[in-house]
Scaffold this motif. Structure first.
Motif, PDB file in Angstrom:
ATOM      1  N   SER A 176       0.834  -1.207   0.000  1.00 12.96           N
ATOM      2  CA  SER A 176       0.000   0.000   0.000  1.00 12.96           C
ATOM      3  C   SER A 176       0.867   1.254   0.000  1.00 12.96           C
ATOM      4  O   SER A 176       2.077   1.195   0.216  1.00 12.96           O
ATOM      5  N   GLY A 177       0.226   2.369  -0.262  1.00 14.02           N
ATOM      6  CA  GLY A 177       0.874   3.665  -0.177  1.00 14.02           C
ATOM      7  C   GLY A 177       2.076   3.821  -1.091  1.00 14.02           C
ATOM      8  O   GLY A 177       2.075   3.388  -2.242  1.00 14.02           O
ATOM      9  N   ILE A 178       3.122   4.447  -0.551  1.00 17.45           N
ATOM     10  CA  ILE A 178       4.333   4.714  -1.327  1.00 17.45           C
ATOM     11  C   ILE A 178       4.981   3.410  -1.774  1.00 17.45           C
ATOM     12  O   ILE A 178       5.474   3.307  -2.894  1.00 17.45           O
ATOM     13  N   GLY A 179       4.989   2.399  -0.901  1.00 24.01           N
ATOM     14  CA  GLY A 179       5.586   1.117  -1.264  1.00 24.01           C
ATOM     15  C   GLY A 179       4.927   0.496  -2.478  1.00 24.01           C
ATOM     16  O   GLY A 179       5.594  -0.020  -3.372  1.00 24.01           O
ATOM     17  N   LYS A 180       3.604   0.549  -2.534  1.00 22.06           N
ATOM     18  CA  LYS A 180       2.886   0.001  -3.683  1.00 22.06           C
ATOM     19  C   LYS A 180       3.206   0.805  -4.948  1.00 22.06           C
ATOM     20  O   LYS A 180       3.378   0.244  -6.027  1.00 22.06           O
ATOM     21  N   ALA A 181       3.333   2.123  -4.804  1.00 19.56           N
ATOM     22  CA  ALA A 181       3.694   2.964  -5.948  1.00 19.56           C
ATOM     23  C   ALA A 181       5.094   2.606  -6.450  1.00 19.56           C
ATOM     24  O   ALA A 181       5.334   2.565  -7.663  1.00 19.56           O
ATOM     25  N   VAL A 182       6.008   2.324  -5.528  1.00 20.77           N
ATOM     26  CA  VAL A 182       7.364   1.920  -5.911  1.00 20.77           C
ATOM     27  C   VAL A 182       7.315   0.581  -6.647  1.00 20.77           C
ATOM     28  O   VAL A 182       7.981   0.395  -7.672  1.00 20.77           O
ATOM     29  N   VAL A 183       6.519  -0.363  -6.141  1.00 13.00           N
ATOM     30  CA  VAL A 183       6.353  -1.657  -6.812  1.00 13.00           C
ATOM     31  C   VAL A 183       5.875  -1.448  -8.241  1.00 13.00           C
ATOM     32  O   VAL A 183       6.443  -2.003  -9.187  1.00 13.00           O
ATOM     33  N   ASP A 184       4.848  -0.639  -8.416  1.00 12.44           N
ATOM     34  CA  ASP A 184       4.297  -0.388  -9.751  1.00 12.44           C
ATOM     35  C   ASP A 184       5.343   0.231 -10.682  1.00 12.44           C
ATOM     36  O   ASP A 184       5.483  -0.165 -11.837  1.00 12.44           O
ATOM     37  N   MET A 185       6.103   1.206 -10.175  1.00 11.80           N
ATOM     38  CA  MET A 185       7.121   1.870 -10.977  1.00 11.80           C
ATOM     39  C   MET A 185       8.216   0.886 -11.402  1.00 11.80           C
ATOM     40  O   MET A 185       8.624   0.865 -12.564  1.00 11.80           O
ATOM     41  N   LEU A 186       8.671   0.052 -10.462  1.00  8.67           N
ATOM     42  CA  LEU A 186       9.726  -0.915 -10.776  1.00  8.67           C
ATOM     43  C   LEU A 186       9.246  -1.941 -11.802  1.00  8.67           C
ATOM     44  O   LEU A 186       9.997  -2.303 -12.716  1.00  8.67           O
ATOM     45  N   LEU A 187       8.014  -2.399 -11.667  1.00 10.58           N
ATOM     46  CA  LEU A 187       7.477  -3.348 -12.639  1.00 10.58           C
ATOM     47  C   LEU A 187       7.406  -2.723 -14.030  1.00 10.58           C
ATOM     48  O   LEU A 187       7.733  -3.379 -15.021  1.00 10.58           O
ATOM     49  N   GLU A 188       7.002  -1.465 -14.099  1.00  6.59           N
ATOM     50  CA  GLU A 188       6.939  -0.769 -15.387  1.00  6.59           C
ATOM     51  C   GLU A 188       8.315  -0.668 -16.037  1.00  6.59           C
ATOM     52  O   GLU A 188       8.429  -0.653 -17.256  1.00  6.59           O
ATOM     53  N   GLN A 189       9.356  -0.613 -15.210  1.00  2.02           N
ATOM     54  CA  GLN A 189      10.721  -0.506 -15.721  1.00  2.02           C
ATOM     55  C   GLN A 189      11.359  -1.872 -15.977  1.00  2.02           C
ATOM     56  O   GLN A 189      12.527  -1.948 -16.325  1.00  2.02           O
ATOM     57  N   GLY A 190      10.588  -2.951 -15.799  1.00  2.00           N
ATOM     58  CA  GLY A 190      11.078  -4.275 -16.146  1.00  2.00           C
ATOM     59  C   GLY A 190      11.792  -5.032 -15.038  1.00  2.00           C
ATOM     60  O   GLY A 190      12.436  -6.043 -15.294  1.00  2.00           O
ATOM     61  N   PHE A 191      11.688  -4.558 -13.808  1.00  3.44           N
ATOM     62  CA  PHE A 191      12.325  -5.241 -12.685  1.00  3.44           C
ATOM     63  C   PHE A 191      11.578  -6.514 -12.308  1.00  3.44           C
ATOM     64  O   PHE A 191      10.371  -6.624 -12.525  1.00  3.44           O
ATOM     65  N   VAL A 192      12.293  -7.460 -11.725  1.00  2.42           N
ATOM     66  CA  VAL A 192      11.683  -8.569 -11.002  1.00  2.42           C
ATOM     67  C   VAL A 192      11.481  -8.020  -9.588  1.00  2.42           C
ATOM     68  O   VAL A 192      12.433  -7.554  -8.962  1.00  2.42           O
ATOM     69  N   VAL A 193      10.238  -8.044  -9.088  1.00 11.34           N
ATOM     70  CA  VAL A 193       9.933  -7.400  -7.816  1.00 11.34           C
ATOM     71  C   VAL A 193       9.435  -8.411  -6.790  1.00 11.34           C
ATOM     72  O   VAL A 193       8.545  -9.211  -7.068  1.00 11.34           O
ATOM     73  N   TYR A 194      10.037  -8.339  -5.605  1.00 14.46           N
ATOM     74  CA  TYR A 194       9.580  -9.073  -4.428  1.00 14.46           C
ATOM     75  C   TYR A 194       8.916  -8.047  -3.532  1.00 14.46           C
ATOM     76  O   TYR A 194       9.564  -7.096  -3.083  1.00 14.46           O
TER      77      TYR A 194
END
Length: 79
Positions: A18-36
């Motif tokens: 949630s919050g900023i963390g969820k926004a960071v997850v979304d941004m990293l996924l858009e940039q092609g990262f593998v996200v945990y």
């Protein structure tokens, strides 16, 4: 000529549900990262198949030990 294979970067986001963390997850996924993504309310991410998710409450020492075990078993974390 050999083509270089693009290696995906890996990121671990604590508070990624949630919050900023969820926004960071979304941004990293858009940039092609593998996200945990790690968070207390994993229910918010159950419909997401584009990331690896763990239910962890870092205010709970048992969960922190679980997170340490998860991190030790990852092949790499770039961020």
């Amino acid at each position: 000529m050999n083509k270089l294979k693009k290696v995906k970067k890996t990121a671990l986001v604590i508070g990624g549900t949630s919050g900023i963390g969820k926004a960071v997850v979304d941004m990293l996924l858009e940039q092609g990262f593998v996200v945990y993504a790690v968070g207390r309310n994993i229910q918010k991410l159950l419909d997401r198949s584009d990331l690896i998710k763990y239910q962890i409450d870092i205010s709970n020492s048992g969960d922190v030990e679980k997170l340490i075990g998860i991190i030790k078993n990852l092949s790499k974390i770039d961020y």
